[in-house]
Design a protein around this motif. Structure first.
Motif, PDB file in Angstrom:
ATOM      1  N   UNK A   1       0.857  -1.188   0.000  1.00  0.00           N
ATOM      2  CA  UNK A   1       0.000   0.000   0.000  1.00  0.00           C
ATOM      3  C   UNK A   1       0.893   1.238   0.000  1.00  0.00           C
ATOM      4  N   UNK A   2       0.693   2.114  -0.976  1.00  0.00           N
ATOM      5  CA  UNK A   2       1.449   3.366  -1.015  1.00  0.00           C
ATOM      6  C   UNK A   2       0.502   4.507  -0.662  1.00  0.00           C
ATOM      7  N   UNK A   3       0.833   5.228   0.415  1.00  0.00           N
ATOM      8  CA  UNK A   3       0.017   6.366   0.845  1.00  0.00           C
ATOM      9  C   UNK A   3       0.736   7.632   0.392  1.00  0.00           C
ATOM     10  N   UNK A   4       0.049   8.483  -0.350  1.00  0.00           N
ATOM     11  CA  UNK A   4       0.649   9.708  -0.882  1.00  0.00           C
ATOM     12  C   UNK A   4       0.274  10.865   0.038  1.00  0.00           C
ATOM     13  N   UNK A   5       1.235  11.344   0.840  1.00  0.00           N
ATOM     14  CA  UNK A   5       0.980  12.455   1.756  1.00  0.00           C
ATOM     15  C   UNK A   5       1.033  11.983   3.194  1.00  0.00           C
ATOM     16  N   UNK A   6       1.903  12.626   3.994  1.00  0.00           N
ATOM     17  CA  UNK A   6       2.072  12.232   5.403  1.00  0.00           C
ATOM     18  C   UNK A   6       1.506  13.297   6.320  1.00  0.00           C
ATOM     19  N   UNK A   7       0.276  13.747   6.043  1.00  0.00           N
ATOM     20  CA  UNK A   7      -0.400  14.692   6.935  1.00  0.00           C
ATOM     21  C   UNK A   7      -1.359  13.946   7.838  1.00  0.00           C
ATOM     22  N   UNK A   8      -2.345  14.664   8.329  1.00  0.00           N
ATOM     23  CA  UNK A   8      -3.331  14.081   9.248  1.00  0.00           C
ATOM     24  C   UNK A   8      -4.005  12.855   8.612  1.00  0.00           C
ATOM     25  N   UNK A   9      -4.440  12.996   7.367  1.00  0.00           N
ATOM     26  CA  UNK A   9      -5.197  11.901   6.757  1.00  0.00           C
ATOM     27  C   UNK A   9      -4.286  10.744   6.352  1.00  0.00           C
ATOM     28  N   UNK A  10      -3.095  11.040   5.806  1.00  0.00           N
ATOM     29  CA  UNK A  10      -2.206   9.976   5.308  1.00  0.00           C
ATOM     30  C   UNK A  10      -1.646   9.140   6.447  1.00  0.00           C
ATOM     31  N   UNK A  11      -1.084   9.813   7.466  1.00  0.00           N
ATOM     32  CA  UNK A  11      -0.514   9.043   8.583  1.00  0.00           C
ATOM     33  C   UNK A  11      -1.623   8.382   9.389  1.00  0.00           C
TER      34      UNK A  11
ATOM     35  N   UNK B   1      -4.604   8.273  -1.880  1.00  0.00           N
ATOM     36  CA  UNK B   1      -4.265   9.692  -2.054  1.00  0.00           C
ATOM     37  C   UNK B   1      -4.640  10.441  -0.784  1.00  0.00           C
ATOM     38  N   UNK B   2      -3.635  11.050  -0.142  1.00  0.00           N
ATOM     39  CA  UNK B   2      -3.854  11.769   1.127  1.00  0.00           C
ATOM     40  C   UNK B   2      -2.999  13.028   1.118  1.00  0.00           C
ATOM     41  N   UNK B   3      -2.997  13.727  -0.022  1.00  0.00           N
ATOM     42  CA  UNK B   3      -2.065  14.834  -0.229  1.00  0.00           C
ATOM     43  C   UNK B   3      -2.730  16.197  -0.066  1.00  0.00           C
ATOM     44  N   UNK B   4      -3.818  16.264   0.694  1.00  0.00           N
ATOM     45  CA  UNK B   4      -4.555  17.529   0.818  1.00  0.00           C
ATOM     46  C   UNK B   4      -5.517  17.670  -0.363  1.00  0.00           C
ATOM     47  N   UNK B   5      -6.510  18.526  -0.204  1.00  0.00           N
ATOM     48  CA  UNK B   5      -7.586  18.581  -1.200  1.00  0.00           C
ATOM     49  C   UNK B   5      -7.094  18.944  -2.598  1.00  0.00           C
ATOM     50  N   UNK B   6      -6.195  19.914  -2.712  1.00  0.00           N
ATOM     51  CA  UNK B   6      -5.820  20.373  -4.055  1.00  0.00           C
ATOM     52  C   UNK B   6      -5.028  19.296  -4.791  1.00  0.00           C
TER      53      UNK B   6
ATOM     54  N   UNK C   1      -7.675   2.329  -6.186  1.00  0.00           N
ATOM     55  CA  UNK C   1      -7.331   3.724  -5.877  1.00  0.00           C
ATOM     56  C   UNK C   1      -8.295   4.230  -4.798  1.00  0.00           C
ATOM     57  N   UNK C   2      -7.738   4.827  -3.748  1.00  0.00           N
ATOM     58  CA  UNK C   2      -8.534   5.389  -2.646  1.00  0.00           C
ATOM     59  C   UNK C   2      -8.155   6.857  -2.458  1.00  0.00           C
ATOM     60  N   UNK C   3      -9.117   7.639  -2.025  1.00  0.00           N
ATOM     61  CA  UNK C   3      -8.838   9.049  -1.681  1.00  0.00           C
ATOM     62  C   UNK C   3      -9.316   9.257  -0.248  1.00  0.00           C
ATOM     63  N   UNK C   4      -8.516   9.965   0.541  1.00  0.00           N
ATOM     64  CA  UNK C   4      -8.919  10.227   1.916  1.00  0.00           C
ATOM     65  C   UNK C   4      -8.601  11.684   2.280  1.00  0.00           C
ATOM     66  N   UNK C   5      -9.249  12.186   3.324  1.00  0.00           N
ATOM     67  CA  UNK C   5      -9.081  13.599   3.693  1.00  0.00           C
ATOM     68  C   UNK C   5     -10.306  14.401   3.293  1.00  0.00           C
ATOM     69  N   UNK C   6     -10.284  15.719   3.569  1.00  0.00           N
ATOM     70  CA  UNK C   6     -11.486  16.541   3.367  1.00  0.00           C
ATOM     71  C   UNK C   6     -11.943  16.680   1.916  1.00  0.00           C
ATOM     72  N   UNK C   7     -11.087  16.370   0.945  1.00  0.00           N
ATOM     73  CA  UNK C   7     -11.545  16.377  -0.460  1.00  0.00           C
ATOM     74  C   UNK C   7     -12.761  15.471  -0.616  1.00  0.00           C
ATOM     75  N   UNK C   8     -12.883  14.478   0.256  1.00  0.00           N
ATOM     76  CA  UNK C   8     -13.948  13.477   0.107  1.00  0.00           C
ATOM     77  C   UNK C   8     -15.246  13.881   0.817  1.00  0.00           C
ATOM     78  N   UNK C   9     -15.251  15.031   1.524  1.00  0.00           N
ATOM     79  CA  UNK C   9     -16.463  15.419   2.273  1.00  0.00           C
ATOM     80  C   UNK C   9     -17.548  15.856   1.277  1.00  0.00           C
TER      81      UNK C   9
END
Ligand code: FAD
Length: 488
Positions: A19-29, A249-254, A454-462
C-alpha cells in the motif's frame, strides 16, 4: 540514510510495496496507522516535506526550509493565495493545527453524506465520532492536563451575565494553549507522534509503516483500469516509479484532486473541471478587552469557548482571549461558517499535450474561488449578532472593509481601542474540501469506482463540510478507508 526511527530519506524509496500512501499529513498518517492496526503490512507513506521533528510545531520557527510550492498550481483570485496543503513539513498541517474537535452535524450528515458513512460516524465503534473524540481527549488528559500553567477559573458566569442567551462551552480540543514569550502557542495531537512513542495508547508497540521524506507524487500509474504504482519526483531532480497494489491519495484537497483527475484520465475518463471546492468562511472582531474581565478570562482554563449555531446559521461562534506578546488582552470573537451552497468554487486543470512532451507530467491546476452574494449576506447577518455582543461589552466598533485577517485586526484594535472587523480570505482556514465527494466520485471508505485499488482520503472526500472543523472527521474516515482496503 535513516533520519530517525521509522522515518527515511529519499535514498530509501523502495521499488515496490503493498500500500502506497501519498501524503504524510493528518489523513495519510492516520490512514497508515489504521491500516497497520488492521494487520496490513508493507505500507509506505511518501511526502515531499522535510522531517522537522515529531512534536507539534505550533508557532516555533521552522529551521528547516520547506519545499517550494510546486509550479503547477496557481490561484485566480485573492483567495487561496497560499494554496493550502500543497507544501509543508512532514506531518503536514497536523504539526500545527489547534486540536479543535467538532463533528459534522447529524443534520448535514443525514442530508448530504452516503448512509453507510454517516451511520458509522454516528455509531459507537472504530471510526465513529464518539470513539475518536474519547480517544483524543484521553490522549490530552495523559499528556496535557499535567501542565503547570493550569488554572481552574471559569469566566463563563461573567459572560452569561453579559450574554444570557448565548450558550458557551469550552472547545473540545485534542491539545491545549499556552502563552509563549511571543504569543499564544498551541500544542495538539499529531499521528506523527506515534513514531516518537507519544501517540495514542492503541498505537504503542504497533509495527509502524515506513515513512519516506522527500519525494513528491507526480501521477498515479494506471494499467488496465487499476493502479500499478506512483511516479515520484525526488528532491535531487530525479524521477522514480514505485509499484504498489493499492494507492491511497492523502495529499490535501488540491493535490488529491489533481492526482485523482490524472488517474481517471489514464483510465479513459478525462475530467478537467472539479467543482464543489469549499472552505470555511471565517470572520469576526478583534476586541480590546475591558480589564476586569480580561484578567479573569486570561488566567482561566476556559480561554477558548464556542457556541453552536449550526441549526440556524450553519456556523459556530468561537471566542478566545489572546494575551501573550500583546500590550493588552484581545478577544477574538469569530464565526466559522460553511460557504453557502451551491458551491461555485472549483479546481480546473490544463492537461499538457502528451504527444508533444512524450512524458507523464503534473497537470497545471487553477483554483477559482470567491464569496457568493449569499455568503456576503450571511456574513452581514452574523456580524449583526456579534455587533450586539460587542454592545454588551461596551466597546466601540471601527468597521473594516475588505479582506483582513485576525492579526492585523488585533493590532489595529490595540492601537485604537476599538473592535476591528475582519473577514479572512478563503483558503486561509485550511479546511478546503469537497472536490472528490464520497457517494458521488467515491464509494465507501473513499474507494474509486473508476480506477481499481485507488482510494482518496481527507477533506476532499467530504460531500458537504457543515460548520465543523474537519480533523475529527478526517481521523474517523481514516478508519473507514483502512477498513475498505483490508476488506473489514
Ligand atoms: C494553523 C492551523 C490550525 C488548524 N486548526 C484546526 C483545528 O483546530 N481543528 C481542525 O479540525 N482542523 C484544524 N486545521 C485544519 C487541519 O489541520 C487540516 O484540515 C488537516 O490537517 C488536513 O489534513 P490532510 O491530511 O488532508 O492535509 P495535510 O495535513 O496538509 O497533509 C497533506 C500532506 O500531503 C503532502 N503532499 C502534498 N502534495 C503531495 C504530493 N504531490 N505527493 C506527496 N505528498 C504530497 C503535504 O506535504 C502534506 O504533508 C488547522 C490548520 C492550520 C494550518
Amino acid at each position: 540514510m535513516r533520519i530517525s526511527e521509522g522515518i527515511h530519506s529519499q535514498a530509501e524509496i523502495p521499488e515496490g510495496c503493498s500500500v502506497l500512501v501519498v501524503g504524510a499529513g493528518m489523513s495519510g498518517l492516520g490512514t497508515a496507522l489504521e491500516l497497520s492496526e488492521r494487520g496490513a503490512r508493507d505500507i509506505v507513506v511518501v511526502d515531499p516535506g522535510p522531517f522537522t521533528g515529531f512534536e507539534h510545531r505550533s508557532r516555533t520557527p521552522n529551521t528547516v526550509p520547506l519545499p517550494d510550492t510546486p509550479p503547477w498550481w496557481r490561484s485566480a483570485s485573492p483567495h487561496y493565495a497560499e494554496l493550502p496543503g500543497v507544501t509543508g513539513p512532514l506531518g503536514g498541517r497536523s504539526r500545527c493545527w489547534h486540536g479543535v474537535l467538532l463533528p459534522v452535524s447529524r443534520r448535514v450528515l443525514e442530508r448530504h453524506w452516503p448512509n453507510d458513512t454517516a451511520d458509522r460516524l454516528l455509531a459507537e465503534g472504530p471510526g465513529s465520532y464518539r470513539a475518536v473524540t474519547e480517544e483524543l481527549l484521553d490522549w490530552r488528559r495523559t499528556c496535557g492536563d499535567a501542565r503547570p500553567d493550569r488554572a481552574p477559573d471559569d469566566p463563563r458566569e461573567e459572560l452569561r451575565a453579559l450574554w444570557p442567551d448565548l450558550s458557551l462551552e469550552p472547545v473540545p480540543q485534542a491539545g491545549w494553549s499556552v502563552d509563549g514569550p511571543d504569543g499564544r502557542l498551541v500544542w495538539a495531537y499529531s499521528p506523527l507522534m506515534a513514531w516518537a512513542h507519544r501517540g495514542l495508547a492503541r498505537h504503542a508497540g504497533l509495527e509502524l509503516p515506513r515513512v519516506v521524506s522527500g519525494p513528491r507524487a507526480i501521477s498515479v500509474l494506471v494499467e488496465a483500469g487499476s493502479v500499478r504504482g506512483v511516479r515520484l519526483a525526488t528532491p535531487d531532480g530525479g524521477i522514480r516509479e514505485v509499484r504498489a497494489d493499492v494507492v491511497v491519495l492523502a495529499a490535501g484537497t488540491l493535490e488529491n484532486t489533481r492526482l485523482c483527475a490524472q488517474a481517471l484520465a489514464e483510465a479513459g475518463d478525462a475530467v478537467t473541471r472539479w467543482p464543489g471546492l469549499n472552505d470555511h468562511v471565517t470572520h469576526g472582531y478583534a476586541v480590546p478587552l475591558p480589564s476586569a474581565l480580561a484578567e479573569r478570562w486570561t488566567r482561566s482554563d476556559h480561554r477558548f469557548l464556542w457556541s453552536d449555531h449550526e441549526e440556524e446559521l450553519n456556523a459556530n461562534l468561537f471566542m478566545e482571549v489572546h494575551a501573550a506578546g500583546l500590550a493588552e488582552p484581545v478577544l477574538d470573537l469569530w464565526w466559522m461558517a460553511q460557504q453557502e451552497e451551491p458551491f461555485r468554487d472549483e479546481v480546473r486543470f490544463d492537461p499538457p499535450d502528451r504527444t508533444a512532451s512524450g512524458e507523464d507530467t503534473a497537470w497545471a491546476g487553477q483554483v477559482t474561488a470567491s464569496f457568493s452574494p449569499a455568503d456576503e449576506e450571511e456574513i452581514r447577518r452574523r456580524d449583526e449578532i456579534t455587533g450586539k455582543l460587542l454592545e454588551a461589552l461596551d466597546v466601540g466598533i471601527a468597521e473594516e472593509r475588505g479582506l483582513v485577517d485576525f492579526d492585523p485586526a488585533a493590532k489595529a484594535a490595540l492601537a485604537t481601542g476599538t473592535a476591528h472587523h475582519y473577514v479572512s480570505r478563503l483558503g486561509t482556514a485550511d479546511h478546503e474540501a469537497g472536490t472528490v465527494p464520497l457517494g458521488r466520485r467515491l464509494d465507501f471508505g473513499g474507494r474509486s469506482p473508476s480506477v481499481g485499488n485507488l482510494f482518496v482520503t481527507g477533506p476532499a472526500t467530504f460531500p458537504t463540510a457543515g460548520a465543523a472543523n474537519p480533523s475529527l472527521t478526517i481521523l474517523a474516515l481514516a478508519a473507514h478507508t483502512a477498513e475498505a482496503i483490508t476488506g473489514g
